[in-house]
Motif scaffolding. Structure first.
Motif, mmCIF file in Angstrom:
data_model
loop_
_atom_site.group_PDB
_atom_site.id
_atom_site.type_symbol
_atom_site.label_atom_id
_atom_site.label_comp_id
_atom_site.label_asym_id
_atom_site.label_seq_id
_atom_site.Cartn_x
_atom_site.Cartn_y
_atom_site.Cartn_z
ATOM 1 N N SER A 41 24.723 26.490 29.088
ATOM 2 C CA SER A 41 26.066 26.189 29.582
ATOM 3 C C SER A 41 26.485 27.025 30.786
ATOM 4 C CB SER A 41 27.085 26.347 28.459
ATOM 5 O OG SER A 41 27.013 27.645 27.903
ATOM 6 N N ASN A 42 25.793 28.103 31.062
ATOM 7 C CA ASN A 42 26.214 28.972 32.166
ATOM 8 C C ASN A 42 26.269 28.234 33.503
ATOM 9 O OD1 ASN A 42 26.264 30.991 30.269
ATOM 10 N ND2 ASN A 42 24.541 32.111 31.092
ATOM 11 N N THR A 43 25.221 27.522 33.854
ATOM 12 C CA THR A 43 25.146 26.872 35.167
ATOM 13 C C THR A 43 26.217 25.786 35.353
ATOM 14 O OG1 THR A 43 22.809 27.394 35.359
ATOM 15 C CG2 THR A 43 23.648 25.619 36.767
ATOM 16 N N PRO A 44 26.360 24.833 34.438
ATOM 17 C CA PRO A 44 27.381 23.805 34.680
ATOM 18 C C PRO A 44 28.809 24.353 34.617
ATOM 19 C CG PRO A 44 26.309 23.438 32.562
ATOM 20 C CD PRO A 44 25.554 24.516 33.258
ATOM 21 N N TYR A 45 29.081 25.284 33.713
ATOM 22 C CA TYR A 45 30.433 25.829 33.621
ATOM 23 C C TYR A 45 30.745 26.681 34.842
ATOM 24 C CZ TYR A 45 30.383 24.301 28.728
ATOM 25 O OH TYR A 45 30.307 23.569 27.576
ATOM 26 N N GLN A 46 29.760 27.399 35.323
ATOM 27 C CA GLN A 46 29.926 28.178 36.557
ATOM 28 C C GLN A 46 30.240 27.243 37.718
ATOM 29 O OE1 GLN A 46 29.272 31.835 36.901
ATOM 30 N NE2 GLN A 46 30.686 31.225 38.513
ATOM 31 N N TRP A 47 29.561 26.092 37.785
ATOM 32 C CA TRP A 47 29.819 25.095 38.831
ATOM 33 C C TRP A 47 31.274 24.639 38.781
ATOM 34 C CZ3 TRP A 47 31.495 20.055 38.393
ATOM 35 C CH2 TRP A 47 31.449 19.285 39.569
ATOM 36 N N ALA A 48 31.780 24.375 37.573
ATOM 37 C CA ALA A 48 33.159 23.907 37.425
ATOM 38 C C ALA A 48 34.136 24.952 37.954
ATOM 39 C CB ALA A 48 33.452 23.582 35.960
ATOM 40 N N ILE A 49 33.902 26.202 37.641
ATOM 41 C CA ILE A 49 34.785 27.274 38.110
ATOM 42 C C ILE A 49 34.665 27.433 39.624
ATOM 43 C CG2 ILE A 49 35.200 29.763 38.017
ATOM 44 C CD1 ILE A 49 34.222 29.552 35.027
ATOM 45 N N ASP A 50 33.431 27.458 40.122
ATOM 46 C CA ASP A 50 33.207 27.639 41.564
ATOM 47 C C ASP A 50 33.806 26.513 42.392
ATOM 48 O OD1 ASP A 50 31.851 29.980 41.016
ATOM 49 O OD2 ASP A 50 29.849 29.110 41.326
ATOM 50 N N ASN A 51 33.921 25.333 41.826
ATOM 51 C CA ASN A 51 34.462 24.182 42.541
ATOM 52 C C ASN A 51 35.933 23.935 42.247
ATOM 53 O OD1 ASN A 51 32.288 22.585 44.136
ATOM 54 N ND2 ASN A 51 31.277 23.384 42.317
ATOM 55 N N SER A 52 36.623 24.954 41.784
ATOM 56 C CA SER A 52 38.057 24.826 41.540
ATOM 57 C C SER A 52 38.806 25.741 42.497
ATOM 58 C CB SER A 52 38.384 25.169 40.089
ATOM 59 O OG SER A 52 38.135 26.530 39.818
ATOM 60 N N GLU A 53 39.993 25.328 42.856
ATOM 61 C CA GLU A 53 40.752 26.059 43.875
ATOM 62 C C GLU A 53 41.224 27.422 43.380
ATOM 63 O OE1 GLU A 53 44.358 25.314 47.034
ATOM 64 O OE2 GLU A 53 44.163 23.968 45.333
ATOM 65 N N ASN A 54 41.878 27.467 42.239
ATOM 66 C CA ASN A 54 42.475 28.716 41.747
ATOM 67 C C ASN A 54 41.722 29.335 40.585
ATOM 68 O OD1 ASN A 54 44.746 28.639 43.579
ATOM 69 N ND2 ASN A 54 45.425 26.882 42.385
ATOM 70 N N LYS A 55 40.664 28.659 40.156
ATOM 71 C CA LYS A 55 39.798 29.152 39.080
ATOM 72 C C LYS A 55 40.550 29.361 37.757
ATOM 73 C CE LYS A 55 36.560 31.093 42.374
ATOM 74 N NZ LYS A 55 36.238 29.795 42.814
ATOM 75 N N LYS A 56 41.457 28.395 37.466
ATOM 76 C CA LYS A 56 42.190 28.404 36.198
ATOM 77 C C LYS A 56 41.619 27.325 35.290
ATOM 78 C CE LYS A 56 46.645 30.048 37.827
ATOM 79 N NZ LYS A 56 48.081 29.713 37.877
ATOM 80 N N VAL A 57 41.300 27.704 34.048
ATOM 81 C CA VAL A 57 40.674 26.794 33.101
ATOM 82 C C VAL A 57 41.567 26.638 31.868
ATOM 83 C CG1 VAL A 57 38.651 26.355 31.662
ATOM 84 C CG2 VAL A 57 38.371 27.528 33.861
ATOM 85 N N ALA A 58 41.924 25.403 31.560
ATOM 86 C CA ALA A 58 42.637 25.088 30.316
ATOM 87 C C ALA A 58 41.621 24.490 29.355
ATOM 88 C CB ALA A 58 43.761 24.099 30.576
#
Length: 139
Positions: A41-58
């Protein structure tokens, strides 16, 4: 024929300029993030964070008392803020508080479990609206 080709390219580019951008989807399932023996899960979840503007996850879940493991995990991958959004039923899915928590995020992670519960409880609610709004947000 040579003179018409640049004209067609211009028409295509101008036509595409009217399209609205949409968010990104990351669809994964079938395993626990806690199984770090191979760190799937590290790689895809890291991608999601890296491709977000403010790096906020709900983290959207129907669990009434979710653990802090997933928010801590997302924070360890670089999220600036990560938090659980517990929505156990349809009434909760209609609240402004839940709607605003989800809208504040760049990434909405839908936790695993019985996916039919998410569909039955959230379809046509403010949770549904918030997910679509975050997805359609132009960054």
């Amino acid at each position: 024929m040579k003179s018409i080709f640049p004209f067609l390219i211009c028409l295509v580019v101008l036509g595409l300029s009217d399209l609205k951008g949409q968010g990104k989807l990351l669809l994964i399932g079938g395993g626990s993030e806690k199984d770090q023996s191979w760190g799937w899960s590290n790689t895809p979840y890291q991608w999601a964070i890296d491709n977000s503007e403010n790096k906020k996850v709900a983290i959207l879940t129907y669990d009434q008392n979710p653990s802090e493991w997933l928010p801590d995990y997302f924070n360890s991958l670089g999220a600036v803020e990560s938090y659980n959004v517990s929505v156990p039923d349809r009434n909760s899915a209609q609240t402004d508080a839940v709607y605003n928590l989800l809208l504040d995020a760049d990434v909405i992670f839908i936790k695993g479990g019985d996916q039919s519960i998410y569909y039955q409880e959230y379809k046509g609610t403010k949770v549904d609206e918030a997910i679509l709004s975050v997805y359609n947000r132009v960054v």
